[in-house]
Design a protein around this motif. Structure first.
Motif, PDB file in Angstrom:
ATOM      1  N   ILE A  21       0.840  -1.208   0.000  1.00 30.60           N
ATOM      2  CA  ILE A  21       0.000   0.000   0.000  1.00 30.60           C
ATOM      3  C   ILE A  21       0.869   1.250   0.000  1.00 30.60           C
ATOM      4  CG2 ILE A  21      -1.620   1.351   1.394  1.00 30.60           C
ATOM      5  CD1 ILE A  21      -2.874  -1.312   2.269  1.00 30.60           C
ATOM      6  N   GLU A  22       1.889   1.254   0.871  1.00 33.74           N
ATOM      7  CA  GLU A  22       2.766   2.428   0.954  1.00 33.74           C
ATOM      8  C   GLU A  22       3.505   2.664  -0.356  1.00 33.74           C
ATOM      9  OE1 GLU A  22       5.163   1.520   4.299  1.00 33.74           O
ATOM     10  OE2 GLU A  22       3.683   2.227   5.778  1.00 33.74           O
ATOM     11  N   GLU A  23       3.971   1.577  -0.985  1.00 26.11           N
ATOM     12  CA  GLU A  23       4.669   1.713  -2.269  1.00 26.11           C
ATOM     13  C   GLU A  23       3.741   2.262  -3.349  1.00 26.11           C
ATOM     14  OE1 GLU A  23       6.107  -2.174  -3.076  1.00 26.11           O
ATOM     15  OE2 GLU A  23       7.869  -2.005  -1.743  1.00 26.11           O
ATOM     16  N   THR A  24       2.517   1.758  -3.374  1.00 24.62           N
ATOM     17  CA  THR A  24       1.543   2.224  -4.378  1.00 24.62           C
ATOM     18  C   THR A  24       1.199   3.690  -4.163  1.00 24.62           C
ATOM     19  OG1 THR A  24       0.613  -0.006  -4.529  1.00 24.62           O
ATOM     20  CG2 THR A  24      -0.735   1.807  -5.375  1.00 24.62           C
ATOM     21  N   LEU A  25       0.969   4.046  -2.897  1.00 25.75           N
ATOM     22  CA  LEU A  25       0.667   5.446  -2.595  1.00 25.75           C
ATOM     23  C   LEU A  25       1.815   6.358  -2.995  1.00 25.75           C
ATOM     24  CD1 LEU A  25      -1.055   5.118   0.911  1.00 25.75           C
ATOM     25  CD2 LEU A  25      -2.131   5.796  -1.235  1.00 25.75           C
ATOM     26  N   GLN A  26       3.050   5.980  -2.618  1.00 28.21           N
ATOM     27  CA  GLN A  26       4.209   6.804  -2.920  1.00 28.21           C
ATOM     28  C   GLN A  26       4.397   6.984  -4.421  1.00 28.21           C
ATOM     29  OE1 GLN A  26       5.976   8.513  -0.777  1.00 28.21           O
ATOM     30  NE2 GLN A  26       7.213   9.383  -2.424  1.00 28.21           N
ATOM     31  N   LYS A  27       4.202   5.878  -5.156  1.00 25.37           N
ATOM     32  CA  LYS A  27       4.359   5.932  -6.614  1.00 25.37           C
ATOM     33  C   LYS A  27       3.375   6.929  -7.225  1.00 25.37           C
ATOM     34  CE  LYS A  27       3.849   3.068 -10.761  1.00 25.37           C
ATOM     35  NZ  LYS A  27       3.526   1.702 -11.264  1.00 25.37           N
ATOM     36  N   ASN A  28       2.119   6.856  -6.803  1.00 28.15           N
ATOM     37  CA  ASN A  28       1.102   7.741  -7.380  1.00 28.15           C
ATOM     38  C   ASN A  28       1.247   9.176  -6.908  1.00 28.15           C
ATOM     39  OD1 ASN A  28      -0.951   6.166  -9.102  1.00 28.15           O
ATOM     40  ND2 ASN A  28      -0.574   4.816  -7.362  1.00 28.15           N
ATOM     41  N   ILE A  29       1.729   9.366  -5.678  1.00 27.44           N
ATOM     42  CA  ILE A  29       2.003  10.722  -5.197  1.00 27.44           C
ATOM     43  C   ILE A  29       3.060  11.382  -6.068  1.00 27.44           C
ATOM     44  CG2 ILE A  29       3.054  12.024  -3.303  1.00 27.44           C
ATOM     45  CD1 ILE A  29       1.620  10.019  -1.401  1.00 27.44           C
ATOM     46  N   GLU A  30       4.117  10.635  -6.380  1.00 28.12           N
ATOM     47  CA  GLU A  30       5.192  11.175  -7.228  1.00 28.12           C
ATOM     48  C   GLU A  30       4.668  11.508  -8.627  1.00 28.12           C
ATOM     49  OE1 GLU A  30       8.203   8.230  -7.065  1.00 28.12           O
ATOM     50  OE2 GLU A  30       8.788   8.698  -4.991  1.00 28.12           O
ATOM     51  N   LEU A  31       3.815  10.634  -9.177  1.00 30.36           N
ATOM     52  CA  LEU A  31       3.260  10.891 -10.502  1.00 30.36           C
ATOM     53  C   LEU A  31       2.364  12.129 -10.505  1.00 30.36           C
ATOM     54  CD1 LEU A  31       2.349   7.259 -11.624  1.00 30.36           C
ATOM     55  CD2 LEU A  31       4.106   8.740 -12.641  1.00 30.36           C
ATOM     56  N   LEU A  32       1.545  12.246  -9.476  1.00 33.21           N
ATOM     57  CA  LEU A  32       0.628  13.378  -9.397  1.00 33.21           C
ATOM     58  C   LEU A  32       1.351  14.696  -9.146  1.00 33.21           C
ATOM     59  CD1 LEU A  32      -2.194  11.663  -7.333  1.00 33.21           C
ATOM     60  CD2 LEU A  32      -2.397  12.501  -9.683  1.00 33.21           C
ATOM     61  N   ALA A  33       2.494  14.643  -8.473  1.00 33.00           N
ATOM     62  CA  ALA A  33       3.239  15.862  -8.169  1.00 33.00           C
ATOM     63  C   ALA A  33       4.050  16.369  -9.354  1.00 33.00           C
ATOM     64  CB  ALA A  33       4.164  15.616  -6.976  1.00 33.00           C
ATOM     65  N   GLU A  34       4.263  15.508 -10.348  1.00 27.67           N
ATOM     66  CA  GLU A  34       4.991  15.938 -11.537  1.00 27.67           C
ATOM     67  C   GLU A  34       4.173  16.968 -12.315  1.00 27.67           C
ATOM     68  OE1 GLU A  34       5.876  12.578 -13.907  1.00 27.67           O
ATOM     69  OE2 GLU A  34       7.356  11.732 -12.521  1.00 27.67           O
ATOM     70  N   ILE A  35       4.862  17.906 -12.936  1.00 30.86           N
ATOM     71  CA  ILE A  35       4.206  18.901 -13.784  1.00 30.86           C
ATOM     72  C   ILE A  35       4.396  18.479 -15.236  1.00 30.86           C
ATOM     73  CG2 ILE A  35       4.124  21.318 -14.491  1.00 30.86           C
ATOM     74  CD1 ILE A  35       5.170  22.065 -11.743  1.00 30.86           C
ATOM     75  N   SER A  36       3.305  18.080 -15.866  1.00 31.42           N
ATOM     76  CA  SER A  36       3.373  17.640 -17.254  1.00 31.42           C
ATOM     77  C   SER A  36       3.470  18.853 -18.180  1.00 31.42           C
ATOM     78  CB  SER A  36       2.117  16.840 -17.603  1.00 31.42           C
ATOM     79  OG  SER A  36       0.982  17.682 -17.567  1.00 31.42           O
ATOM     80  N   PRO A  37       3.928  18.652 -19.429  1.00 31.79           N
ATOM     81  CA  PRO A  37       3.969  19.777 -20.383  1.00 31.79           C
ATOM     82  C   PRO A  37       2.601  20.446 -20.560  1.00 31.79           C
ATOM     83  CG  PRO A  37       5.211  17.907 -21.226  1.00 31.79           C
ATOM     84  CD  PRO A  37       4.514  17.421 -19.995  1.00 31.79           C
ATOM     85  N   ARG A  38       1.540  19.650 -20.599  1.00 34.52           N
ATOM     86  CA  ARG A  38       0.202  20.227 -20.749  1.00 34.52           C
ATOM     87  C   ARG A  38      -0.187  21.041 -19.512  1.00 34.52           C
ATOM     88  NH1 ARG A  38      -4.530  16.522 -22.971  1.00 34.52           N
ATOM     89  NH2 ARG A  38      -3.176  16.784 -24.799  1.00 34.52           N
ATOM     90  N   GLU A  39       0.146  20.522 -18.336  1.00 37.48           N
ATOM     91  CA  GLU A  39      -0.171  21.238 -17.100  1.00 37.48           C
ATOM     92  C   GLU A  39       0.621  22.534 -17.020  1.00 37.48           C
ATOM     93  OE1 GLU A  39      -0.166  20.443 -12.255  1.00 37.48           O
ATOM     94  OE2 GLU A  39       0.538  18.900 -13.651  1.00 37.48           O
ATOM     95  N   ARG A  40       1.887  22.486 -17.459  1.00 40.00           N
ATOM     96  CA  ARG A  40       2.718  23.691 -17.438  1.00 40.00           C
ATOM     97  C   ARG A  40       2.119  24.762 -18.351  1.00 40.00           C
ATOM     98  NH1 ARG A  40       6.978  21.319 -18.347  1.00 40.00           N
ATOM     99  NH2 ARG A  40       7.769  21.158 -16.220  1.00 40.00           N
ATOM    100  N   LYS A  41       1.571  24.343 -19.480  1.00 40.08           N
ATOM    101  CA  LYS A  41       0.957  25.280 -20.416  1.00 40.08           C
ATOM    102  C   LYS A  41      -0.287  25.926 -19.813  1.00 40.08           C
ATOM    103  CE  LYS A  41      -0.973  25.483 -25.104  1.00 40.08           C
ATOM    104  NZ  LYS A  41      -1.301  24.687 -26.315  1.00 40.08           N
ATOM    105  N   MET A  42      -1.039  25.152 -19.010  1.00 40.96           N
ATOM    106  CA  MET A  42      -2.280  25.654 -18.428  1.00 40.96           C
ATOM    107  C   MET A  42      -2.096  26.284 -17.058  1.00 40.96           C
ATOM    108  SD  MET A  42      -4.954  22.613 -19.325  1.00 40.96           S
ATOM    109  CE  MET A  42      -5.245  22.070 -21.021  1.00 40.96           C
ATOM    110  N   ALA A  43      -0.890  26.204 -16.508  1.00 37.16           N
ATOM    111  CA  ALA A  43      -0.674  26.648 -15.133  1.00 37.16           C
ATOM    112  C   ALA A  43      -1.040  28.114 -14.960  1.00 37.16           C
ATOM    113  CB  ALA A  43       0.786  26.425 -14.739  1.00 37.16           C
ATOM    114  N   ALA A  44      -1.690  28.402 -13.842  1.00 34.49           N
ATOM    115  CA  ALA A  44      -2.078  29.781 -13.537  1.00 34.49           C
ATOM    116  C   ALA A  44      -0.875  30.562 -13.034  1.00 34.49           C
ATOM    117  CB  ALA A  44      -3.178  29.783 -12.488  1.00 34.49           C
ATOM    118  N   ARG A  45      -0.939  31.855 -13.295  1.00 28.57           N
ATOM    119  CA  ARG A  45       0.079  32.733 -12.751  1.00 28.57           C
ATOM    120  C   ARG A  45      -0.392  33.256 -11.391  1.00 28.57           C
ATOM    121  NH1 ARG A  45       0.136  35.950 -18.291  1.00 28.57           N
ATOM    122  NH2 ARG A  45      -1.933  35.067 -18.235  1.00 28.57           N
ATOM    123  N   GLY A  46       0.363  34.151 -10.809  1.00 27.40           N
ATOM    124  CA  GLY A  46      -0.075  34.781  -9.581  1.00 27.40           C
ATOM    125  C   GLY A  46       0.391  34.102  -8.313  1.00 27.40           C
TER     126      GLY A  46
END
Length: 314
Positions: free
Chosen positions: A22-47
């Motif tokens: 469980i801990e390994e699965t959680l950690q893996k998905n936390i790392e994936l979710l925390a990454e900033i994808s190119p699409r997310e970077r394009k849509m990222a808000a300023r401010g």
């Protein structure tokens, strides 16, 4: 006993392995979710995360309702001296709250120097306060129009307290004034809050004159570039929308006038769609369930084709 001991040991080992998995699965998905994808970077808000606050904007609208309709939202306002005092308290609180949200909106929308934004947000908040007397006047004409158009209402207070149109128009008239001052994001938030609450979708960019009434209201849509004259009445389900869009070389829609113009004293009945940059002439009546994509002159009466009655045979 030995069998029981071995069973408990195996059970504890299995639980430990499950917990590790469980801990390994959680950690893996936390790392994936925390990454900033190119699409997310394009849509990222300023401010730097300083976004307008929805709860604060709801409070701002409530303060404006207390200021505009004091006798209905604060019982102690009937005394002239108390009214002056409490109006002053509300306006002062409104000014400071709005200035803070305008600052967040500007940082969200543009790359700005924070010190410059502070000065500008204070200036814009004060400019809005100067618009409030006119907003109040317009809202009272809307209340009058609803009262005049609905035999089911007994008094003006019932209109102010019960009718969703007053809620939607309060949000719209505030949002429209903020939009004309060049304030980003907040106008759309305010009209979408009203849309969610009432089912009435009015873009803050629409231009709506005095004595505007919507009966029932559910499903009404008024597009960004609509122009609506005085003493106009809409019924539920009416759409004042665009028929088509013009695109730039990159395929993005261009923001051109694309919604209808309704001149003074126009009535549009339920579930009609009026589309495109067309004009509905003064004093016209558009019947229910009409699909209109061409301009009509003043005094027109547009109705759908009469239904054909036939006998039903099983």
């Amino acid at each position: 006993m030995r069998v029981l001991f071995m069973y408990n040991r195996i059970h504890r080992l299995a639980l430990k392995m499950t917990k590790t998995k469980i801990e390994e699965t959680l950690q893996k998905n936390i790392e994936l979710l925390a990454e900033i994808s190119p699409r997310e970077r394009k849509m990222a808000a300023r401010g730097k995360g300083q976004f307008p606050s929805l709860p604060v904007l709801r409070d701002i609208i409530q303060m404006i309702k207390v200021i505009v309709f004091p006798d209905f939202y604060k019982r102690h306002r009937n005394d002239a001296n108390m009214r002056l005092h409490y109006t002053g308290v509300c306006v002062d609180k409104l000014y400071h709250s709005l200035a803070a949200e305008i600052k967040c909106a500007m940082l969200f929308h543009r790359d700005c120097i924070e010190s410059d934004v502070c000065d500008k947000s204070d200036e814009l908040a004060m400019a809005f306060i100067s618009e409030l007397p006119e907003i109040k006047r317009l809202l009272y004409t809307d209340v009058q129009a609803i009262y005049n158009n609905d035999p089911a209402v007994d008094n003006y207070g019932e209109v102010i307290l019960c009718y969703p149109t007053v809620e939607a128009m309060t949000h719209y008239r505030v949002a429209h004034a903020l939009l004309r001052l060049g304030i980003p994001v907040i106008p759309r938030i305010l009209t979408e809050l009203a849309h969610s609450a009432t089912g009435i979708d009015i873009h803050p960019g629409a231009e709506i004159d005095e004595y505007f009434a919507i009966d029932h209201g559910t499903g009404v849509v008024i597009g960004e570039t609509c122009i609506i004259g005085k003493h106009v009445t809409l019924y539920q389900g009416v759409t004042l929308g665009a028929k088509s869009f013009t695109f730039d070389d990159e395929g993005h829609p261009i923001n051109l006038p694309r919604h209808p113009i309704l001149e003074d004293n126009v009535t549009v009945y339920s579930n009609s769609s009026i589309l495109g940059r067309i004009t509905v002439g003064k004093g016209s009546i558009i019947g229910g369930n009409v699909w209109l994509t061409n301009s009509v002159p003043a005094g027109s009466r547009i109705v759908q084709q009469q239904a054909v009655a036939t006998e039903y045979k099983a």
